[in-house]
Design an enzyme around this catalytic site. Sequence first.
Site, PDB file in Angstrom:
ATOM      1  N   ARG A 323      28.221  25.936  30.792  1.00  0.00           N
ATOM      2  CA  ARG A 323      28.205  24.378  30.790  1.00  0.00           C
ATOM      3  C   ARG A 323      28.158  23.999  29.165  1.00  0.00           C
ATOM      4  O   ARG A 323      28.320  22.767  28.949  1.00  0.00           O
ATOM      5  CB  ARG A 323      26.659  24.303  31.342  1.00  0.00           C
ATOM      6  N   GLU A 726      18.542  16.356  35.305  1.00  0.00           N
ATOM      7  CA  GLU A 726      18.869  16.946  33.831  1.00  0.00           C
ATOM      8  C   GLU A 726      19.419  15.950  33.215  1.00  0.00           C
ATOM      9  O   GLU A 726      19.062  15.780  31.904  1.00  0.00           O
ATOM     10  CB  GLU A 726      19.687  18.130  33.933  1.00  0.00           C
TER      11      GLU A 726
END
Lengths: 766, 472
Positions: A323, A726
């Site tokens: 990520r 998030e």
Amino acid sequence: MTDAPPPPAATRTGMGAALRQDSALQHATGAARFTDDLPEPPGTLHAALALSPVAHGRLAPLDLAPARAVPGVVAVLGPAEVPGRNDISPSGKALEKLFAEGLVEHWGQPLALVVAATRDAALAGAAALRPEIAPLPPILSIEAALETGALLMPPQVIERGGWQAALEAAPLQLAGEFRCGGQEHFYLEGQITLAVPGEDGDITLHASTQHPTEVQHIASRVLGCDYNRVTVQCRRMGGGFGGKESNASWIAAAAALAARATGRPVKLRLSRKADMAATGKRHPFLFRWRAGCDAEGRLLALDATLAADGGHSLDLSAGVIFRAVTHALNAYDVPALRVTGLACKTNTVSNTAFRGFGGPQGALLMEDVLFSMARATGRPVDELRERNFAGGPNGAETPYGQKLEGELIRRVWAEARQGADWERRRAAAEAFNAAHPTLRRGLGGFALAFGISFGIMAMNQAGALVHVYTDGSIRLNHGGTEMGQGLFIKIAQVVAEVFGVEVERIRITATSTAEVPNTAPTAASTGSDLNGWAAHQAAGAIRARMAGIAATAWGVPEEEVIFADGHVSAGNHRMRFGELAQLCWAQRVSLSATGFYRTPDIHWDPVAMRGHPFFYFSYGAALAEVLVDTLTGEYRVLRADLVQDCGRSLNPAIDRGQIEGAFLQGQGWLTCEELWWDADGRLRTLGPSTYKIPGSREMPAEFNLRLLADAPARANTIFRSKAVGEPPLLLATCVWNALRDAVGGARLDLPATPERVLAALRAGGA
Amino acid sequence: MAGMSSRIALTLNGQPRTLPADTPPGMTLLDWLRGPAPRGAGLTGTKEGCAEGDCGACTVVIEAADGARTPVNACLALLGQMHGRALRTVEGLVAADGAPHPVQRAMAENDATQCGFCTPGIVMSAWAHSRCGGAAHEALAGNLCRCTGYRPILGVFAALEDDGAPAAPAPALEGGSEFAVPGQVFHAPATLEAALTLRAAHPEAWLLAGGTDLGLRVSEHRERPARILSLGAVPELAETRLAPGLLTVGAALPYARLLDLLARAPEMAPLAAHLRRLGSRQIRGLGTLGGNLGTASPIGDTLPPLLALGVRVVLGSARAGERVLDLAEFITGYRQTALAADEIILRVEIPRPPEGAVFACEKLSKRHDQDISAVAAGFLLRLEGGVVAEARLAFGGMAATVARAPRAEAALAGQPVTEEAFARAAQALAEDFAPLSDWRAGAEYRLHSAQGLLRRLHWRIARPDLALEVQA
Ligand SMILES: Cc1cc2nc3c(=O)[nH]c(=O)nc-3n(C[C@H](O)[C@H](O)[C@H](O)COP(=O)(O)OP(=O)(O)OC[C@H]3O[C@@H](n4cnc5c(N)ncnc54)[C@H](O)[C@@H]3O)c2cc1C
Ligand code: FES
Ligand code: FES
């Protein structure tokens, strides 16, 4: 896969209604039970971990006798007492031990578990152990790990274009280095499991976990039994933030081991200090980069290394690095580049998932590049930001091959600037700075493109189980867990919408591996995307059957049967939802269904590092203004303006709470939250007295938030909503940028404590 | 002894309770509240988030007869300390018919709860705040929430209304008390004489005032002291006197009440503002000056201002009566004092800054609220005709003890109030101190920011019109 349902009819409690968290009132009265509040079954024992006092060393077999001698101690369990495998690796790709054997690799590493009649006796037993450890030199920094080549896995590299040639040919060449710190989750409820043995090897684990299925797997592995012997339940967590993903699993496994060994219920509740010593945190990163741009500040080439401190073991670092590297360009375009992600091995606790999962760290890179470029070109950072946004005149494709929506990036940015009255305030700040002898204002912006889906493709699946009872009440269960984020109410709203009933008709129940098996963790912001669809499928299946019965009874086509307002109707025919349920039962039609969902259209080639790993992107922009004391480095966030894309929000009240909470959590990571290890590798910020998460005063004094309007998700998401857990955490990066503006653009490592701010000011930034 | 209670009596959520004689008086209030009945209260609404007084999940409220509500950390308070008090927990706000209290409703209806683990403690802080008022950030300084970002919680705090409920009556106390279980005795004498006698007899006992330092040893470190001598019921130790030129403060007076007194002495406003950053409302509800002096930490917040003001510490013992020491004599080393084994700190005599003097208090920490200082300071300047006649500059966090800065003081003496003069004093500070590095701050920051505080002092005098702090 069915197509996305049409925009919801405005019901009081269905989609888009701003309902509160399902247990809000029970939280406020103290009636909501967390795991430690469950009545203890008779005979419950208490367990405590013995932790390594040394960061690195050879461990002699532990003498358990001193703990056994402590009054009240019932059992002491070390690696030799593990009936299955002493391995808690969540990925299954590395051997990660529950209890150290032969070698200790970080301070605070679990060595043994002491089980006793009382918690105090267990703690006393753990304290009585005297591990013999021959110390080895510890690796305590990313730099030291890089020097010795200590990596937990091979590098992940994304490349595009002839980056080397492009770098050399660029009119302006820049380079930089900076670091960000880790972050303790500091869920208010610490890690806990109550393990209750049943008959014939069955065991039930009441665990505070984001990943019941993984708890089941790891506990079974440690016990050496089939998965079907272990049932894991979780009604709610007092916060998770990623910290109760893999870390909850080993804690639950330890409790399960104790219950198996003693045949009695065992509660393992970590003290705050033990929790902070023994469980993983957000990965700290060291960034080193070189970039090339033209005189106008258009980036041409980039070569960056993102080196993460993975701690002593692999845990979930592969996903975190994935990520980080896929978000290293964030919302920007660089035609030619190489981004290298490294997971360094150090002698610290194994770092793990934390809201954003490497994305927040990755997205810092371009901010540093933009600031350097601003210094080199003499142009304002925000002008360079706009010049380099993906899409528009620039490329829209990420270096791994997926398209960003450039117009949405520009839209959130423009709306944020406009709402914040940016130009006027910049002028006002400059005037203030010229006049005040000691205080200085700084302004900073940030724009975000955050990919939604699990990096591990198989995890993008979910299940749900819905029962309709003959009184028309509905029971809902799904694989997602509730940690305060409002998932349960959102999914209940989906089901209410399908049946056309008020949400109060739906009973929300504890997540359980016995009801919905083989689930993914509630993580990566995917909770409502995945479980919402799964619940929609289950409810839809039942509704179809019910519609069939009604259609037959009334002699109308099935398509004409409408579920709304707690009733079922077609033309002049109408009955209560419960009546139809009763009728279905009488006609022997099943009123129970499972639902299953898998995210479509995603794929990833880990060798080529290319693919379409994200179902969609969530966009956002934020601007912050800070006031800094140039004498002491103290500062305050005066104002923040946020615009966040939630698609068509399932529940604007819940989404707003997620955004504000994530922002402040992100701000904490970037400012006051500092993990401090001493030269021996001992973490010395082990509780809230020394580890400072934001308090109410840290909230931006003026805190404005807008959900992006009229922006339904283009992907076929549940009711065209977008994930929100998030992405807004990253929006807090604007606070870093504002501080950096105030210190004159100088390097400002993170967390930007008053100490670092003062050092940056003194370093000649301003 | 006559009239001595031997069982802990308290009022819990309006119900009078006398605890079984075998209840350990040295356990924390939180462990007792959460413990299953009959040995505990079986009330699990109050949570443990840290067991070190910082998160506020364990907040409960002491109801005083005058209606005042004092939030405290149940994780730090020892059960024996609660003898004679009326306590309310989150369960006790729910009406008899099960209806939630308006504060509880407001928290739920304004999305001020997400995971809910912080919520009971915040509800209790809010309930106390609805009566006692003050700044919302101050009321929340002792409560952490990791989920919400606080905006909705602050919204609830801004709209609170006092429910007007009278305080539940506390059990009547007669004389002192002594609670004994095997391995543990808890004395709570009701006169100074009795306290001094007990101190002489038991020099090894924990001398307990608020317990915000000592309580950690029970809550976090799980110690079980054999003997505790609590000062909370000694009236002489809570007396105060505001005379011209001198403020006298009983050593066991909680900060919360000291602040009430300081409100009547305007020249003490900087000290009051400083105290409002000491811990949180919960900490100040129990913590005392005597405890801050007794701990004698180099980062004790009250010590630099007290040193700058030149306070005297009055000690007492059954053996020798009273003796008076300058604070500088009282503190003898790192966490060491001149206190003899049989002595108790009785009171502190604080000279009030004379008219025209400049008095300032400073505290630097990673977080503004509820944080321990990296550097703290107290400055007292006497100015004569625009010239510094005398400078008393005291710092915490710069050395093993709180200390004055003689070279910096000398650099200022006789100087006009100019930027240059204060810059020279700041320079001299580097010769006064060689601070250490730890997790709160590095040595460089300690020195540089302390120098910054001296520069700020200049601006305070030169530009009283300017806001000089980042906090509003
Ligand atoms: C969460 C938290 C936050 C805090 N924040 C701050 C802060 O911001 N600034 C700060 O300075 N401190 C802070 N403290 C520390 C503490 O609150 C203060 O030091 C307080 O003044 C201690 O007072 P007490 O009455 O609670 O002491 P106690 O814990 O009762 O006692 C402390 C010590 O002093 C001795 N003592 C107490 N009274 C007497 C007496 N009359 N005579 C002789 N000896 C005595 C005791 O024997 C003991 O050794 C904090 C503590 C906590 C838990
Ligand atoms: S439990 Fe955190 S303050 Fe008491
Ligand atoms: S709601 Fe979770 S900590 Fe406050």
